[in-house]
Enzyme design. Structure first.
Site, PDB file in Angstrom:
ATOM      1  N   GLU A 185     -11.106  -1.879   7.593  1.00  0.00           N
ATOM      2  CA  GLU A 185     -10.240  -2.061   8.681  1.00  0.00           C
ATOM      3  C   GLU A 185     -10.793  -2.035  10.124  1.00  0.00           C
ATOM      4  O   GLU A 185     -10.468  -1.583  10.766  1.00  0.00           O
ATOM      5  CB  GLU A 185      -9.182  -0.961   8.332  1.00  0.00           C
ATOM      6  CG  GLU A 185      -8.200  -1.213   7.188  1.00  0.00           C
ATOM      7  CD  GLU A 185      -7.048   0.081   7.057  1.00  0.00           C
ATOM      8  OE1 GLU A 185      -7.144   1.063   7.647  1.00  0.00           O
ATOM      9  OE2 GLU A 185      -5.971  -0.361   6.235  1.00  0.00           O
TER      10      GLU A 185
ATOM     11  N   ASP B  25      -2.553   1.820  -1.239  1.00  0.00           N
ATOM     12  CA  ASP B  25      -2.414   2.444  -0.127  1.00  0.00           C
ATOM     13  C   ASP B  25      -1.381   3.566  -0.094  1.00  0.00           C
ATOM     14  O   ASP B  25      -0.272   3.345   0.751  1.00  0.00           O
ATOM     15  CB  ASP B  25      -2.384   1.587   1.038  1.00  0.00           C
ATOM     16  CG  ASP B  25      -2.787   2.328   2.310  1.00  0.00           C
ATOM     17  OD1 ASP B  25      -3.099   3.551   2.184  1.00  0.00           O
ATOM     18  OD2 ASP B  25      -2.803   1.845   3.389  1.00  0.00           O
TER      19      ASP B  25
ATOM     20  N   GLU C  49       2.832   9.092   5.223  1.00  0.00           N
ATOM     21  CA  GLU C  49       2.899   7.730   5.835  1.00  0.00           C
ATOM     22  C   GLU C  49       4.021   6.763   5.386  1.00  0.00           C
ATOM     23  O   GLU C  49       4.733   6.210   6.063  1.00  0.00           O
ATOM     24  CB  GLU C  49       1.631   7.139   5.823  1.00  0.00           C
ATOM     25  CG  GLU C  49       1.467   5.597   6.679  1.00  0.00           C
ATOM     26  CD  GLU C  49       0.265   5.025   6.387  1.00  0.00           C
ATOM     27  OE1 GLU C  49      -0.811   5.861   6.376  1.00  0.00           O
ATOM     28  OE2 GLU C  49      -0.037   4.089   6.909  1.00  0.00           O
TER      29      GLU C  49
HETATM   30  C1  GCV Z   1      -7.290   6.092   8.833  1.00  0.00           C
HETATM   31  C2  GCV Z   1      -3.973   3.226   6.033  1.00  0.00           C
HETATM   32  C3  GCV Z   1      -3.396   3.589   7.114  1.00  0.00           C
HETATM   33  C4  GCV Z   1      -4.414   3.838   8.050  1.00  0.00           C
HETATM   34  C5  GCV Z   1      -5.622   4.457   7.816  1.00  0.00           C
HETATM   35  C6  GCV Z   1      -6.215   3.891   6.325  1.00  0.00           C
HETATM   36  C7  GCV Z   1      -7.399   4.636   5.831  1.00  0.00           C
HETATM   37  O1  GCV Z   1      -4.228   1.843   5.926  1.00  0.00           O
HETATM   38  O2  GCV Z   1      -2.159   2.857   7.626  1.00  0.00           O
HETATM   39  O3  GCV Z   1      -3.851   4.476   9.310  1.00  0.00           O
HETATM   40  O4  GCV Z   1      -6.637   4.735   8.685  1.00  0.00           O
HETATM   41  O5  GCV Z   1      -5.215   3.841   5.636  1.00  0.00           O
HETATM   42  O6  GCV Z   1      -6.886   5.493   4.873  1.00  0.00           O
HETATM   43  O7  GCV Z   1      -8.292   4.457   6.323  1.00  0.00           O
END
Ligand code: GCV
Length: 636
Positions: free
Chosen positions: A261, A340, A368
């Protein structure tokens, strides 16, 4: 007023009204003495100098370790600890048991943690990030550690450390795995802030870990490359790490999100993740530090038109071939599912397929994708399934913390139970998650009436399954609003580069991940698992759409069709939320009014949101499929 969570003064009544002897020296023994002295001052007990009159004896019987024996000796309850940390864990065991710890018939028990490192990962930033806020995916206010760009007063952090120790946690990563520019400096010129936090957590037997930026040698301006094969880069990490350990001699180690990411990583230089992780491991090795290297690596710029690329495959594709290539002090940190943190996913095949690598399973307490602490969603039943499945494969657990500067710590007061339980389950993954909930109730609501206990169980025991019912069906996942991930948006991610699709059309829905006709993901599992998921005859209903694309008329093992299951569960889930909301009204007068009001407000939102989910999901699939609800209920 800060809510005391699971350590209200009353929880110490049984201990504090006894004559107590603490034998042992060192900082953790001092912490135990301090706890005992405070409890005795409140409840009339006393600290005694010898065994003769003691009713509770806490002593260190071994050279080190977190385990302890609990039993009765000569009319006293005795904690005999393997080492200083065991003394602290033993104390909290006695606290949890209350009067029951002093039952003359108490049998001898030995307690040893099953998972060695039980870590909470904070996704806290120092700065307030323009999109993510101060805590990435944080739903409990600002950071506990920083405010206005400066470290916070350590008093509240000490209370947090105490709560964590009482739940069994022994490690904390203090900053976000997405390490932005300000936070990159924690490794060098902001080290005193790390040292301050470490000294606060240390008093409760918790070691601090630091998320580091793989490109730190470049970002901090020292070098022109972060290539792990470059000798100057390796030397940079060694000398930087030496300075870190001068400031924080017991730092647990580094946590790294690389090539994920947008975070930098070894791929930039054509190197493998073993090359990257081993470079940091080498720098940490002289100090006993470890690298937690995350396996959350996938292509977030995928073409949605390309149905052969499967995000679920990514971690295994990247890491399985590296099994055995990591140094001993590298721990591969693997999200529990291949996608995720969805409400329902299968176990990540990485957790079952790297026998020569140290593994830690990663869970997300902050929720989340499970209601973001606006919904009641007690997650331990899910975690318990995960931990049972990976027993013997993992030696550690890392969980993304849900705590912030909110007066209730976790936004939703009932989400405290998730924070408490993750530590307890990591200590012993075989524990019944509902028994852990009872433990949390006993501590948090001392003297809880049977009525209050029943209400809390009615709200919480099956709240994860309820959440699953009114959101994305049968393991398909990601039908959330893009960006903030709250609330329904069935096609929100369908035509995006994120690799999170459901492929619904007029005939059917789901992702074909079979070897026979799909992406071949099922082959990443050991044979028994692979066979089970590959075949429609044996794939469990709750994961059907994760593994298969099926027509709406496909009949589940439960006997109903997929489309009817979608309608039924969405009506049922929203209905259950209405019942929870009503039930909570009966708790008025049984709990602190501020807590009651906060939960009431959250349940109102949960109801609104569950209704919205029900209507959008049902309407979407009704319009796609044209199949009417067999029970003629209202679909828009
Ligand atoms: C810390 C998901 C979340 C991101 C997070 C990522 C990760 O994609 O939406 O906010 O980033 O996981 O675990 O690295």
């Amino acid at each position: 007023m800060i809510h005391p969570a699971w350590l209200p003064p009353e929880a110490f009544r049984a201990v504090g009204s006894r004559r107590v002897l603490v034998q042992g020296t060192g900082p953790l023994a001092d912490t135990v003495r301090h706890e005992i002295a405070q409890a005795c001052a409140r409840f009339g007990g006393s600290v005694v100098p010898d065994r003769e009159t003691a009713e509770l004896i806490l002593s260190i019987a071994g050279p080190g370790g977190e385990g302890f024996r609990l039993g009765r000796r000569g009319g006293a309850t005795m904690i005999s600890a393997d080492g200083p940390p065991g003394l602290l864990h033993g104390l909290f065991e006695v606290v949890r048991r209350g009067e029951r710890a002093f039952d003359p018939a108490l049998a001898d028990e030995r307690h040893v943690p099953v998972l060695a490192r039980r870590m909470l990962d904070h996704w806290d930033n120092i700065d307030v990030h323009p999109v993510m806020g101060q805590v990435e995916r944080g739903y409990s206010g600002g950071s506990l550690f920083w405010h206005d760009g400066r470290p916070r007063d350590l008093g509240r952090i000490r209370d947090y450390a105490r709560l964590l120790a009482a739940s069994g946690v022994n490690a904390v990563a203090i900053n976000n795995v997405n390490v932005h520019s300000t936070e990159t400096h924690l490794l060098t010129d902001r080290l005193t802030e790390v040292a301050g936090l470490a000294s606060t957590f240390r008093v409760y037997g918790i070691r601090v870990h630091l998320s580091v930026n793989f490109a730190a040698p470049v970002i901090l301006g020292d070098l022109s490359t972060a290539d792990p094969a470059d000798e100057t880069v390796r030397a940079w990490w060694k000398s930087t790490t030496a300075r870190v350990y001068e400031a924080v001699p017991d730092l647990g180690g580094y946590l790294v999100k690389a090539d994920s990411e947008g975070q930098p990583g070894p791929f930039t230089y054509g190197r493998s993740h073993a090359d990257g992780a081993n470079m940091l491991a080498e720098a940490l090795e002289p100090y006993g530090g470890v690298v937690h290297w995350r396996a959350f690596v996938y292509n977030h710029r995928q073409d949605w038109r390309d149905r052969s690329t499967d995000r679920a495959r990514a971690a295994h594709d990247h890491f399985a071939g590296l099994d055995g290539a990591f140094r001993d002090n590298v721990i591969l940190q693997v999200k529990h599912g291949p996608m995720d943190f969805q409400a329902r996913e299968p176990i990540s095949p990485v957790l079952l397929g790297m026998p020569s690598t140290r593994l830690a399973v990663e869970l997300q307490v902050t929720g989340e994708y499970t209601g973001q602490q606006r919904h009641v969603c007690y997650l331990p039943p899910m975690w318990s399934e995960v931990l049972r499945a990976v027993a013997g494969h993992v030696s550690g657990l890392a969980a993304v913390s849900n705590a912030g500067d909110d007066p209730f710590w976790t936004g939703h007061p009932l989400a405290q139970a998730n924070l408490y339980a993750v530590g307890r389950l990591a200590w012993n993954p075989a524990r019944d998650p509902i028994a852990i909930l009872d433990e949390w109730i006993d501590l948090t609501f001392p003297g809880a009436s049977g009525e209050l206990r029943d209400i809390l169980h009615d709200l919480m025991d099956e709240s994860w399954q309820t959440y699953e019912q009114y959101t994305a069906p049968l393991g398909v996942g990601f039908m959330v609003r893009p960006g903030h991930h709250y609330g329904p948006d069935v096609d929100g991610y369908e035509y995006t580069p994120w690799g999170t699709y459901h492929f619904a059309d007029r005939d059917g829905v789901g992702v074909d991940r079979t070897v026979a006709t799909g992406t071949g993901f099922t082959a990443q599992y050991p044979p028994a698992w692979a066979d089970r998921y590959e075949s429609l005859a044996t794939c469990p209903d709750e994961l059907l759409l994760f593994f298969h694309h099926v027509p709406y008329g496909h009949v589940l093992h439960s006997g109903v069709t997929v489309i009817q299951h979608i309608y039924d569960t969405h009506f049922a889930g929203a209905h259950r939320v209405a019942a929870m909301r009503e039930r909570w009204q009966e708790a008025a007068g049984l709990v602190d009014p501020a807590l009651h009001a906060r939960v009431t407000e959250r349940l109102d939102e949960q109801q609104r949101s569950a209704d919205e989910w029900r209507d959008q999901i049902n309407t979407y699939f009704h319009r796609k499929s044209g199949v009417p609800d067999a029970h003629g209920r209202r679909i828009h």
